[in-house]
Write a protein that holds these residues in place. Structure first.
Motif, PDB file in Angstrom:
ATOM      1  N   ASP A 140     -59.607  36.536 121.682  1.00  0.00           N
ATOM      2  CA  ASP A 140     -58.238  36.214 121.284  1.00  0.00           C
ATOM      3  C   ASP A 140     -57.363  35.960 122.506  1.00  0.00           C
ATOM      4  O   ASP A 140     -56.527  35.039 122.504  1.00  0.00           O
ATOM      5  CB  ASP A 140     -57.669  37.373 120.451  1.00  0.00           C
ATOM      6  CG  ASP A 140     -56.253  37.097 119.978  1.00  0.00           C
ATOM      7  OD1 ASP A 140     -56.058  36.170 119.169  1.00  0.00           O
ATOM      8  OD2 ASP A 140     -55.336  37.809 120.435  1.00  0.00           O
ATOM      9  N   ARG A 159     -58.277  32.461 123.882  1.00  0.00           N
ATOM     10  CA  ARG A 159     -57.798  31.378 123.014  1.00  0.00           C
ATOM     11  C   ARG A 159     -56.295  31.163 123.185  1.00  0.00           C
ATOM     12  O   ARG A 159     -55.812  30.031 123.250  1.00  0.00           O
ATOM     13  CB  ARG A 159     -58.102  31.698 121.546  1.00  0.00           C
ATOM     14  CG  ARG A 159     -59.542  31.478 121.137  1.00  0.00           C
ATOM     15  CD  ARG A 159     -59.649  31.406 119.618  1.00  0.00           C
ATOM     16  NE  ARG A 159     -59.042  32.550 118.973  1.00  0.00           N
ATOM     17  CZ  ARG A 159     -59.672  33.693 118.709  1.00  0.00           C
ATOM     18  NH1 ARG A 159     -60.946  33.825 119.062  1.00  0.00           N
ATOM     19  NH2 ARG A 159     -59.042  34.687 118.107  1.00  0.00           N
ATOM     20  N   ARG A 160     -55.556  32.249 123.249  1.00  0.00           N
ATOM     21  CA  ARG A 160     -54.107  32.112 123.401  1.00  0.00           C
ATOM     22  C   ARG A 160     -53.756  31.520 124.762  1.00  0.00           C
ATOM     23  O   ARG A 160     -52.784  30.761 124.887  1.00  0.00           O
ATOM     24  CB  ARG A 160     -53.436  33.473 123.213  1.00  0.00           C
ATOM     25  CG  ARG A 160     -53.589  34.025 121.810  1.00  0.00           C
ATOM     26  CD  ARG A 160     -52.885  35.359 121.655  1.00  0.00           C
ATOM     27  NE  ARG A 160     -51.434  35.196 121.662  1.00  0.00           N
ATOM     28  CZ  ARG A 160     -50.707  34.886 120.602  1.00  0.00           C
ATOM     29  NH1 ARG A 160     -51.287  34.678 119.431  1.00  0.00           N
ATOM     30  NH2 ARG A 160     -49.400  34.773 120.680  1.00  0.00           N
ATOM     31  N   ARG A 161     -54.540  31.834 125.793  1.00  0.00           N
ATOM     32  CA  ARG A 161     -54.268  31.227 127.101  1.00  0.00           C
ATOM     33  C   ARG A 161     -54.539  29.722 127.070  1.00  0.00           C
ATOM     34  O   ARG A 161     -53.869  28.942 127.754  1.00  0.00           O
ATOM     35  CB  ARG A 161     -55.123  31.886 128.187  1.00  0.00           C
ATOM     36  CG  ARG A 161     -54.930  33.385 128.348  1.00  0.00           C
ATOM     37  CD  ARG A 161     -53.487  33.815 128.307  1.00  0.00           C
ATOM     38  NE  ARG A 161     -52.668  33.155 129.317  1.00  0.00           N
ATOM     39  CZ  ARG A 161     -51.346  33.255 129.389  1.00  0.00           C
ATOM     40  NH1 ARG A 161     -50.705  33.979 128.480  1.00  0.00           N
ATOM     41  NH2 ARG A 161     -50.669  32.644 130.341  1.00  0.00           N
ATOM     42  N   LEU A 208     -54.024  27.779 124.458  1.00  0.00           N
ATOM     43  CA  LEU A 208     -52.878  27.180 123.775  1.00  0.00           C
ATOM     44  C   LEU A 208     -51.662  27.114 124.696  1.00  0.00           C
ATOM     45  O   LEU A 208     -50.910  26.131 124.680  1.00  0.00           O
ATOM     46  CB  LEU A 208     -52.557  27.984 122.513  1.00  0.00           C
ATOM     47  CG  LEU A 208     -53.668  27.997 121.441  1.00  0.00           C
ATOM     48  CD1 LEU A 208     -53.276  28.913 120.294  1.00  0.00           C
ATOM     49  CD2 LEU A 208     -53.936  26.591 120.935  1.00  0.00           C
ATOM     50  N   HIS A 209     -51.455  28.145 125.487  1.00  0.00           N
ATOM     51  CA  HIS A 209     -50.338  28.116 126.442  1.00  0.00           C
ATOM     52  C   HIS A 209     -50.564  27.022 127.499  1.00  0.00           C
ATOM     53  O   HIS A 209     -49.597  26.360 127.926  1.00  0.00           O
ATOM     54  CB  HIS A 209     -50.196  29.474 127.125  1.00  0.00           C
ATOM     55  CG  HIS A 209     -49.506  30.506 126.277  1.00  0.00           C
ATOM     56  ND1 HIS A 209     -48.164  30.440 125.956  1.00  0.00           N
ATOM     57  CD2 HIS A 209     -49.975  31.635 125.684  1.00  0.00           C
ATOM     58  CE1 HIS A 209     -47.834  31.472 125.211  1.00  0.00           C
ATOM     59  NE2 HIS A 209     -48.906  32.211 125.019  1.00  0.00           N
ATOM     60  N   MET A 213     -46.407  29.620 118.321  1.00  0.00           N
ATOM     61  CA  MET A 213     -46.911  30.624 119.258  1.00  0.00           C
ATOM     62  C   MET A 213     -46.057  31.878 119.266  1.00  0.00           C
ATOM     63  O   MET A 213     -46.499  32.931 119.724  1.00  0.00           O
ATOM     64  CB  MET A 213     -46.967  30.031 120.666  1.00  0.00           C
ATOM     65  CG  MET A 213     -48.069  29.009 120.862  1.00  0.00           C
ATOM     66  SD  MET A 213     -49.710  29.721 120.679  1.00  0.00           S
ATOM     67  CE  MET A 213     -49.737  30.814 122.079  1.00  0.00           C
ATOM     68  N   SER A 258     -49.205  37.407 115.574  1.00  0.00           N
ATOM     69  CA  SER A 258     -50.618  37.178 115.304  1.00  0.00           C
ATOM     70  C   SER A 258     -51.202  38.400 114.600  1.00  0.00           C
ATOM     71  O   SER A 258     -51.054  39.536 115.079  1.00  0.00           O
ATOM     72  CB  SER A 258     -51.371  36.906 116.607  1.00  0.00           C
ATOM     73  OG  SER A 258     -52.765  36.946 116.400  1.00  0.00           O
ATOM     74  N   GLU A 314     -53.805  40.029 116.788  1.00  0.00           N
ATOM     75  CA  GLU A 314     -53.165  40.730 117.903  1.00  0.00           C
ATOM     76  C   GLU A 314     -52.661  42.098 117.469  1.00  0.00           C
ATOM     77  O   GLU A 314     -52.858  43.100 118.155  1.00  0.00           O
ATOM     78  CB  GLU A 314     -52.021  39.889 118.449  1.00  0.00           C
ATOM     79  CG  GLU A 314     -51.297  40.505 119.632  1.00  0.00           C
ATOM     80  CD  GLU A 314     -50.142  39.632 120.085  1.00  0.00           C
ATOM     81  OE1 GLU A 314     -49.844  38.630 119.408  1.00  0.00           O
ATOM     82  OE2 GLU A 314     -49.531  39.968 121.109  1.00  0.00           O
TER      83      GLU A 314
END
Length: 924
Positions: free
Chosen positions: A249, A252-254, A256-257, A311, A315, A318
Motif C-alpha cells: 500500500d 502504490r500510494r508513492r 500515485l503521488h 488522494m 483509505s 490505510e
C-alpha cells in the motif's frame, strides 16, 4: 516491535523443565499453564501487587537481549539498504546514456528534465540495452540515485517524445519525493526481519510443536503449550501478510503521488492512456490480488489524475493497517523496560495513532470543503476500518492467546470498533465546524484542542480494553459470581427481593467502572459537549442549530423525570418495612434504577437527535444528552432532598423533611457512577441513531416532479449574544462543577479501590487445581522460593523472640504476690512485630492449592487477631482495654495459646508444601 519479542524468544528461550524467574512468580501466584485463560488472568488481577513485587526482583536480561538484538537488526537493515543499489549496478549490465546516442540531444533533454524537477545534479542516467519495454526504473540510496532507461523507452523518444518525457518525469518525481528511500528502506528492513527474526522464530516454535506432538517433549506444559505455540505460528504467518499489505500500500500510494508530481511538471495525461491487461480471475479475487501489488492499475492512476482530491480521501486499507499496528503495539510495547506494567502501552499507542487519524481526517474534510459536489467526510468509514484493524490486531498480537482461542464473550470486541469510530466522527465533524473560524490564532487553538480530545478518546478506549474489556470478553462478567458476592457484603440487606436487579448490576458495573474512573476521560467528555457550544457562541453559522438542540434536550429531560418517577414507584412494592433495611440493598438498587432511567433517557435523546440531524449530528446529540444529564441530576437531588414528602415516590423516609444535604450526597454519588460513562454511551447511541436515520432517509419515497415543491422554511433568527453566552453559563458551569466534584477525592477513591480489591481477593481466592502433577510440584516450589518460606521464617523468628522473652521473664524473681512482672512495652512490641509479619504474609500470594489455602488464611488471621489482643493486654493507663489485671493476664495467656496454635498450623502447611515441592525427599 514484533522483532523484540521474537528475538527475545529465540535468544533467551524460557525454560521448559524448571520454573524460571518470571515463570516462578506466575507459578507462585497459582497460574496453571494448562488452565483456562480467564482463570489465569483473574489470578494476576487479584494479586497484582504481590505479582508486581515478585517481578521487581526478576532480572530483565531476557528482554534486554531481545532489545539489543533488535538494534543489531536495524543496523543490518541499514547495511542492506546501502548494499542493494550497488548489487543492482553489478547485476544489470547498464551502459551510459552517451553510448546509445549519436549526438548530445538525449543528454541535453535529460538534463533539462532534471533541472525542471529540481533534483540534485548527482543523478545518473543509464540505459539497459537488454530491456525492450518503454519503461524506466530508479534506484539508489543516500542521495546517489540512478535513473535506468529501458532501450525501448529510448527508441520511443523518436516517435512519442511526450511519452518519453512523461516516463522520465515520473521517475524523477520518485527521487524528488524520496520514494526511492521509502522503497529500498522498507525492502531492506523487511528482508532482514524475515531472515534474522521471523524465520528463526518460526523454526524454533515449529520445532517445539513437532517435538511435543511426537512425544519427544516431556514438559508438563503440554498439551496447553501446543495451543499457545500453534497460535504463535499462525499469528506470525498472519503478520507476514499484514506487513506485505502495508508495504504494498505504501509503494502504490508513492506511485500515485509521483504521477501527480509529473503532471504538475508538465507531463501529458496521454502517458497514462494504457489499458489494463485482461484478467483471468473473477473480479472479487482480482481486487484482492490488486492489494498485493506494489504498482496500481492504470485505471486507478487515471482516476487519481482526473480527480486530484481522490488522494485526500481516507483509505480503508490505510485505516485497517493503522488499527492492526496500534493493537499490536499495545501488546508488544510491554516488553520495553519501564512499560512492562501499568497503562504505558495504551497511552503510547494512542499517542502514535491519534496524529494519523487526526491528520488523515482533517485533510479529507478540508479537501471535500474545497471541492464542490464532493461527499462530506463523516469519519464513520475511517473509524470502522480502524476498529476492524484493532480487532484483527488483538488476535495477531495474542490478546486472547493461550489454551482457549475463542473469546467467551465476543460481543465486547465491538468496544474496540467504538473506540475508533467515536473519535473519528468527532474529529471529522469538529474539523468541519472549525472551517469557518476567523483568525489564525483561534484556528490553531481549536486544532490543538481537537487533537487532544481525539488523543484522550483513543487512549481511554485502549486503556478500557487493556484493563477491563479484555477480561470481560473472556467471560469475567459471568464468572464465579465474585462481584455479586462483594456487592452483597458491601450493601447488606434482603437481596432475595432483587435477584434480577443484582445480576444486571453485576454485569453492567464492570463495564462502566473504568469509564468513570479516569480523570482524563472525564475532561474529554466535558470538552466533547462544551467546546462546540463555545465555538457556536464565538462564530455564527456553525450549523449546530442550538435552539432546536436545546429543545430536544429539554424534551429528553422531561422523559427522564418521568422515568425517575416510574422507577421510584415501581420499587415501592419491594421496599422493606423498616428504615434500617432500606439503607443497604434497597438503597443501592434504587440508585442503579435511577442511573438506568438517566442513561436510558440520554441514549434515546442522543439517538433521536442524531437520526434527524444532517450536519454535526454527533456534536448536537452530545449537547442534547448533556442537557438531559443535568436535568436528571437536578431531579435526583430533589427526590432525595424531599424524601418522605413524595408519597408513593418515597425511597427511605416516611416523614416529610427537606434535607438538601441528602440530595447533594445522592446526586454526587449518581454522577460519580454515570457522568463520564453516559457521555460515551450517548455517543454510541448517536452512531446507531444516525445509521437508522440514514437508512430511513434512503428508503423515503421521493416526491414526483408533478407535485409542487415544499416552500422554503423561513430563516431562523439568531439568538442575541446575551442568550448565547447565558447558555454557556447554564450548561458549562454545572458540567465543570460535577466533573471536579466526582474526581476531587481521587486519593480516597484509590484507597477504597485497593481495599475492595484486597477483599475481593480474600473472599474469592479459590486457586485452580493444576492439571499436571509436575506443575503442582513447581507451584509449591515457586511459592516457597519466591517469598513464602521467607515469610513463614519471619513469623517463626518473631514467635521465637516472643518465647525467649517469656523464658527470660520466667527466670526473674517473682514479686511479693508471687507473680512475675512483665515489661509491657517490650511484649507489646514483640506481639506487634509478629502481627505485622502476619499482615505482610497476607499480602503475599495465597497458597496455590485449595486444600492448604484455607488453613493458611485462618492461621494468618488468627495471628493478627491474637497479636492485637496481646497488645491490648499490655496496654496501661488511658490506653487500657481491660479493666483488671486478672482480665489482662487471662487475655494475654489466651493470645499466646492462639498464636501458638496458629504457628503450629503454619508449620503444618509448610511441611505439606515442602513434601509437594520436593517429593524425592520422602524416598531418599
Amino acid at each position: 516491535m514484533s522483532s523484540i519479542t521474537m528475538l527475545d524468544t529465540v535468544l533467551a528461550p524460557r525454560p521448559d523443565d524448571t520454573p524460571g524467574d518470571a515463570l516462578g512468580c506466575l507459578l507462585a501466584a497459582g497460574v496453571d499453564p494448562n488452565g483456562g485463560n480467564l482463570d489465569n488472568l483473574l489470578l494476576g488481577v487479584r494479586h497484582a501487587t504481590a505479582l508486581e513485587t515478585c517481578m521487581s526482583g526478576v532480572p530483565t536480561v531476557a528482554n534486554v537481549k531481545g532489545l539489543v538484538a533488535t538494534f543489531f537488526l536495524l543496523a543490518a537493515a541499514a547495511v542492506v539498504y546501502a548494499w542493494l543499489p550497488r548489487r543492482r549496478d553489478r547485476k544489470n549490465r547498464t551502459v551510459p546514456v552517451g553510448t546509445v546516442s549519436r549526438d548530445t540531444s538525449l543528454q541535453d533533454e535529460l538534463a533539462q528534465l532534471r533541472e525542471l524537477s529540481g533534483t540534485a545534479p548527482g543523478v545518473r542516467f543509464r540505459v539497459d540495452p537488454t530491456r525492450t519495454t518503454a519503461g524506466a526504473v530508479v534506484y539508489g540510496s543516500a542521495g546517489r540515485y540512478t535513473v535506468c532507461l529501458h532501450a525501448g523507452l529510448v527508441a520511443r523518444r523518436g516517435t512519442d517524445p511526450d511519452g518519453f518525457r512523461t516516463v522520465v518525469l515520473h521517475e524523477l518525481a520518485h527521487i524528488r519525493n524520496r520514494d526511492v528511500d521509502f522503497a529500498y528502506g522498507s525492502t531492506a528492513l523487511w528482508r532482514v526481519f524475515v531472515v534474522l527474526a521471523l524465520l528463526p522464530y518460526l523454526f524454533q516454535q515449529g520445532r517445539l510443536l513437532t517435538n511435543g506432538l511426537l512425544g519427544r517433549n516431556a514438559s508438563p506444559f503440554w498439551p496447553g503449550a501446543a495451543s499457545i505455540i500453534t497460535y504463535s505460528l499462525l499469528s506470525g504467518l498472519l503478520l507476514v501478510a499484514l506487513v506485505h499489505l502495508a508495504r504494498a500500500d505504501l509503494l502504490r500510494r508513492r506511485e500515485l503521488h509521483a504521477d501527480r508530481q509529473a503532471v504538475a511538471w508538465g507531463a501529458t495525461l496521454g502517458g497514462w492512456d494504457h489499458p489494463d491487461p485482461p484478467g483471468t480471475v473473477a473480479t472479487p479475487l482480482r481486487r484482492v490480488i490488486a492489494l498485493l501489488r506494489t504498482h496500481p492499475r492504470w485505471a486507478e492512476r487515471r482516476r487519481v489524475l482526473d480527480d486530484p482530491g481522490r488522494m485526500a480521501r481516507v483509505s480503508a486499507l490505510e485505516m485497517l493497517l493503522t488499527g492492526v499496528g496500534a493493537s499490536l503495539l499495545v501488546h508488544e510495547v510491554l516488553v520495553l523496560p519501564g512499560l512492562s506494567g501499568g497503562t504505558g502501552g495504551a497511552f503510547l499507542t494512542a499517542l502514535l495513532v491519534a496524529p494519523v487519524l487526526f491528520l488523515v481526517l482533517r485533510r479529507s474534510v478540508a479537501s471535500a470543503a474545497r471541492s464542490a459536489g464532493r461527499r462530506t467526510e463523516t469519519g464513520v468509514r475511517a473509524g470502522l476500518w480502524l476498529g476492524a484493524g484493532l480487532v484483527v490486531g488483538t488476535f495477531v498480537g495474542g490478546g486472547n492467546s493461550g489454551t482457549e482461542w475463542v473469546i467467551a464473550q465476543p460481543v465486547y470486541l465491538l468496544a474496540l470498533v467504538v473506540t475508533a469510530v467515536v473519535p473519528a466522527v468527532w474529529t471529522a465533524q469538529f474539523c468541519r465546524l472549525t472551517l469557518v473560524l476567523p483568525g489564525r490564532l483561534l484556528r490553531i487553538a481549536t486544532v490543538l484542542l481537537n487533537f487532544l480530545v481525539t488523543l484522550a478518546l483513543l487512549w481511554g478506549g485502549l486503556l478500557w480494553w487493556q484493563s477491563s474489556g479484555r477480561a470481560l470478553a473472556m467471560g469475567f462478567a459471568v464468572h464465579d459470581g465474585a462481584l455479586t458476592a462483594l456487592i452483597k457484603e458491601e450493601f447488606p440487606g434482603p437481596w432475595g427481593l432483587y435477584p434480577r436487579d443484582l445480576s444486571v448490576i453485576s454485569a453492567v458495573s464492570p463495564v462502566l467502572m473504568m469509564l468513570n474512573k479516569e480523570v482524563l476521560l472525564a475532561a474529554a467528555a466535558l470538552l466533547m459537549s462544551l467546546v462546540p457550544l463555545l465555538l457556536h457562541v464565538r462564530v455564527r453559522g456553525t450549523g449546530l442549530r442550538l435552539r432546536r438542540t436545546l429543545m430536544a434536550g429539554l424534551a429528553g429531560g422531561l422523559v427522564c423525570w418521568a422515568g425517575l418517577a416510574a422507577a421510584a414507584y415501581a420499587l415501592r412494592a419491594r421496599r422493606p418495612v423498616t428504615f434500617d433495611q432500606r439503607t443497604g440493598a434497597f438503597q443501592y438498587v434504587h440508585m442503579w434504577w435511577q442511573i438506568a432511567a438517566l442513561m436510558g433517557a440520554c441514549l434515546v435523546t442522543a439517538s433521536v437527535v442524531a437520526g434527524v440531524s444532517r450536519r454535526h449530528w454527533l456534536l448536537r446529540a452530545l449537547l442534547a444528552a448533556q442537557v438531559v444529564q443535568f436535568m436528571a441530576y437536578a431531579a435526583v437531588f430533589a427526590l432525595a432532598a424531599a424524601d418522605g414528602c413524595l408519597g408513593p415516590l418515597n425511597k427511605l423516609g416516611d416523614r416529610c423533611h427537606w434535607l438538601p444535604e441528602n440530595g447533594r450526597i445522592l446526586a454526587e454519588l449518581t454522577a460519580a457512577q454515570s457522568l463520564t460513562a453516559t457521555v460515551f454511551l450517548s455517543a454510541c447511541a448517536a452512531l446507531a441513531g444516525a445509521a437508522v436515520g440514514r437508512i430511513a432517509h434512503r428508503h423515503r419515497p421521493t416526491a414526483s416532479p408533478s407535485q409542487p415543491s415544499a416552500q422554503a422554511s423561513p430563516e431562523i433568527r439568531p439568538w442575541p449574544a446575551v442568550l448565547r453566552r447565558s447558555t454557556i453559563l447554564v450548561l458549562g458551569v454545572p458540567a465543570c462543577l460535577l466533573t471536579v466534584l466526582t474526581h476531587a477525592d481521587d486519593a480516597d477513591s484509590a484507597q477504597r479501590s485497593a481495599v475492595e480489591n484486597q477483599r475481593f481477593a480474600e473472599l474469592f481466592d479459590t486457586p485452580q487445581t493444576a492439571r499436571v502433577a509436575k506443575v503442582r510440584e513447581w507451584q509449591a516450589a515457586a511459592w516457597l522460593g519466591k517469598g513464602g518460606l521467607d515469610r513463614i521464617g519471619g513469623m517463626g523468628d518473631a514467635f521465637t523472640a516472643l518465647g525467649d522473652a517469656l523464658t527470660e521473664a520466667a527466670e526473674q524473681e517473682p514479686d511479693t504476690n508471687g507473680k512475675i512482672r512483665l515489661d509491657e512495652t517490650k511484649f507489646s512490641r514483640l506481639c506487634g512485630t509478629l502481627g505485622g509479619r502476619a499482615a505482610q504474609a497476607r499480602k503475599y500470594f495465597p497458597v496455590p492449592f485449595k486444600e492448604l489455602q484455607q488453613p493458611w488464611s485462618d492461621a494468618l488471621r488468627r495471628l493478627q487477631s491474637d497479636s492485637r489482643t496481646c497488645q491490648d493486654a499490655m496496654a496501661m493507663g488511658e490506653d487500657a482495654k481491660f479493666a483488671t489485671n486478672a482480665e489482662r493476664g487471662l487475655r494475654f495467656q489466651q493470645s499466646l495459646d492462639g498464636m501458638r496454635a496458629a504457628m503450629n498450623a503454619l508449620t503444618d502447611v509448610l511441611q505439606k508444601l515442602d513434601a509437594m515441592a520436593f517429593p524425592s525427599k520422602d524416598g531418599s
